[in-house]
Design a protein around this motif. Structure first.
Motif, PDB file in Angstrom:
ATOM      1  N   TYR A  79      -3.176 -13.765 -53.963  1.00  0.00           N
ATOM      2  CA  TYR A  79      -3.275 -14.973 -53.136  1.00  0.00           C
ATOM      3  C   TYR A  79      -4.621 -15.646 -53.396  1.00  0.00           C
ATOM      4  CZ  TYR A  79      -2.784 -18.123 -49.159  1.00  0.00           C
ATOM      5  OH  TYR A  79      -2.685 -19.257 -48.363  1.00  0.00           O
ATOM      6  N   MET A 105      -6.497 -12.905 -45.047  1.00  0.00           N
ATOM      7  CA  MET A 105      -5.892 -13.325 -46.319  1.00  0.00           C
ATOM      8  C   MET A 105      -6.783 -13.000 -47.514  1.00  0.00           C
ATOM      9  SD  MET A 105      -2.958 -14.347 -45.335  1.00  0.00           S
ATOM     10  CE  MET A 105      -2.248 -15.093 -46.800  1.00  0.00           C
ATOM     11  N   TYR A 320      -1.224 -21.979 -52.762  1.00  0.00           N
ATOM     12  CA  TYR A 320      -1.153 -20.660 -53.380  1.00  0.00           C
ATOM     13  C   TYR A 320       0.229 -20.026 -53.308  1.00  0.00           C
ATOM     14  CZ  TYR A 320      -6.268 -20.855 -52.806  1.00  0.00           C
ATOM     15  OH  TYR A 320      -7.578 -21.226 -52.794  1.00  0.00           O
ATOM     16  N   THR A 342       1.224 -10.424 -49.147  1.00  0.00           N
ATOM     17  CA  THR A 342       0.860 -11.606 -49.933  1.00  0.00           C
ATOM     18  C   THR A 342       1.916 -12.705 -49.841  1.00  0.00           C
ATOM     19  OG1 THR A 342      -0.459 -10.280 -51.464  1.00  0.00           O
ATOM     20  CG2 THR A 342       0.263 -12.448 -52.227  1.00  0.00           C
ATOM     21  N   SER A 346       1.801 -15.898 -47.147  1.00  0.00           N
ATOM     22  CA  SER A 346       1.579 -17.180 -47.817  1.00  0.00           C
ATOM     23  C   SER A 346       2.652 -18.188 -47.460  1.00  0.00           C
ATOM     24  CB  SER A 346       1.536 -16.979 -49.336  1.00  0.00           C
ATOM     25  OG  SER A 346       2.808 -16.643 -49.852  1.00  0.00           O
TER      26      SER A 346
END
Length: 383
Positions: A79, A105, A320, A342, A346
């Motif tokens: 990420y 994150m 991303y 991830t 996201s």
């Protein structure tokens, strides 16, 4: 339309660009470039700072200075922006992606050691949203395994970890001064070198492989091509623009923090009701309000939210797509361990407008629309 971002402008940029033009010194390493380098070194207690043409080329330089060879491996989060990965690919390395922590994150420091092999040479950390990774644990791990650490601090200018500026903790740090960042020179960045043993090699690399920097300091009577290099010097015009903003760095930082804090306070009731999640700032971290994001329920709700805000003239974005699932990620790397967070995290993250000088009425409109979307006591408005 309320824009997602507007590049900062404090008022002296054009005057300083005019001065650069009148000085007839508009290529790299002029007076404004030197002022910016010195400011970064003094403000962040950095051993050496060198402005570059972008955050990407700062990362390129860092990876080349790590002396990677074909077949070497670089551990990094999936990420992150593509530049974090392409710099390693440029140096000839294989990418090994690691899962992120759902709270910040950032790369999950507890998952790194399992990804280390005999070919691992570098760990790249990216300080997402200007919030530091768990650097003590990462640096301890790197030293135990004899690995180098590169900090992608593109979003982290003015942020700290346990009192230390991001970018000054690993072997190298990389800043971005792109127009989307807190401080801008249009396109530009900086390499922070935290070991003086790399200073001369970095100057040569940055100056097309020549010892030109030593020549201008009077350390050699002529300069020549001495090693591999490239052209990583930004124009003096760009540095002049940046200098105006560095002079006002604290004012810019305080303005952004005021907006960030207003969002955070306003959305606390929605968080308490379980309608969304808000950014987490660990106790040892001081952030720079690079971004404010919300985490919605899932991809479907995020898509509905972005469309709703757009219908009401507010530009919100996500970013991303995890690199390990991208075509180039599949070509140049692999994912180590399990993708627990991830992809899932996201797909539900969305960023709100946040920039220097965001008008109070625009801030209030964004807040009101977020509440309208969730209808506060009811279900989200999926339009």
């Amino acid at each position: 339309m309320i824009d997602f971002n507007k590049p900062p402008y404090v008022g002296n940029e054009l005057e300083y660009i005019r001065q650069a033009v009148e000085n007839r010194k508009i290529c790299g390493d002029g007076p404004f470039t030197k002022r910016c380098n010195a400011w970064l070194e003094e403000r962040f207690h950095a051993q050496k700072a060198l402005l570059t043409t972008s955050g990407t080329t700062a990362l390129d330089m860092a990876m080349l200075l790590c002396e990677l060879k074909p077949g070497d491996e670089v551990i990094l989060p999936s990420y992150t922006f593509s530049s974090t990965a392409t710099a390693a690919v440029l140096a000839g390395a294989k990418l090994v992606f690691v899962d992120v922590r759902p709270d910040t994150m950032n790369i999950d420091e507890t998952k790194i050691e399992a990804a280390i092999t005999e070919r691992t040479k570098v760990i790249v950390v990216m300080h997402y949203a200007g919030v530091a990774c768990e650097m003590d644990a990462i640096m301890d791990l790197a030293r135990r395994h004899g690995l180098m650490v590169v900090e992608d601090a593109a979003q982290g200018v003015m942020s700290t970890y346990k009192g230390r500026a991001l970018g000054t903790i690993g072997d190298f740090g990389c800043y971005s001064f792109h127009e989307t960042k807190n401080y801008s020179m249009g396109e530009g960045g900086a390499l922070i070198i935290n070991n003086e043993a790399y200073n001369e090699r970095a100057e040569i690399l940055r100056e097309k492989g020549t010892n030109r920097s030593k020549f201008f300091r009077g350390q050699v009577d002529k300069y020549t091509w001495v090693d591999f290099g490239d052209s990583y010097l930004p124009s003096e015009l760009n540095a002049a623009y940046l200098w105006a903003q560095l002079e006002q760095a604290d004012a810019i930082n305080e303005n952004r923090l005021a907006t960030w804090n207003a969002y955070d306070e306003a959305f606390a009731p929605l968080k308490a009701q379980g309608k969304l999640e808000l950014p987490v700032i660990p106790e040892d971290c001081v952030h720079n309000a690079h971004m404010y994001y919300l985490k919605l329920k899932n991809l479907q709700e995020r898509t509905a939210f972005i469309n709703y805000m757009k219908e009401n003239d507010v530009h919100t974005v996500f970013h991303y797509v995890p690199l390990h699932s991208a075509p180039a990620g599949l070509k140049f790397g692999r994912f180590a361990g399990e993708d627990v967070y991830t992809t899932k995290e996201s797909e539900r993250l969305v960023r709100l407008p946040l920039y220097y000088g965001l008008a109070q009425e625009d801030l209030e409109k964004v807040i009101r629309l977020v509440y309208d979307f969730f209808a506060y006591e009811g279900e989200p408005v999926h339009r």
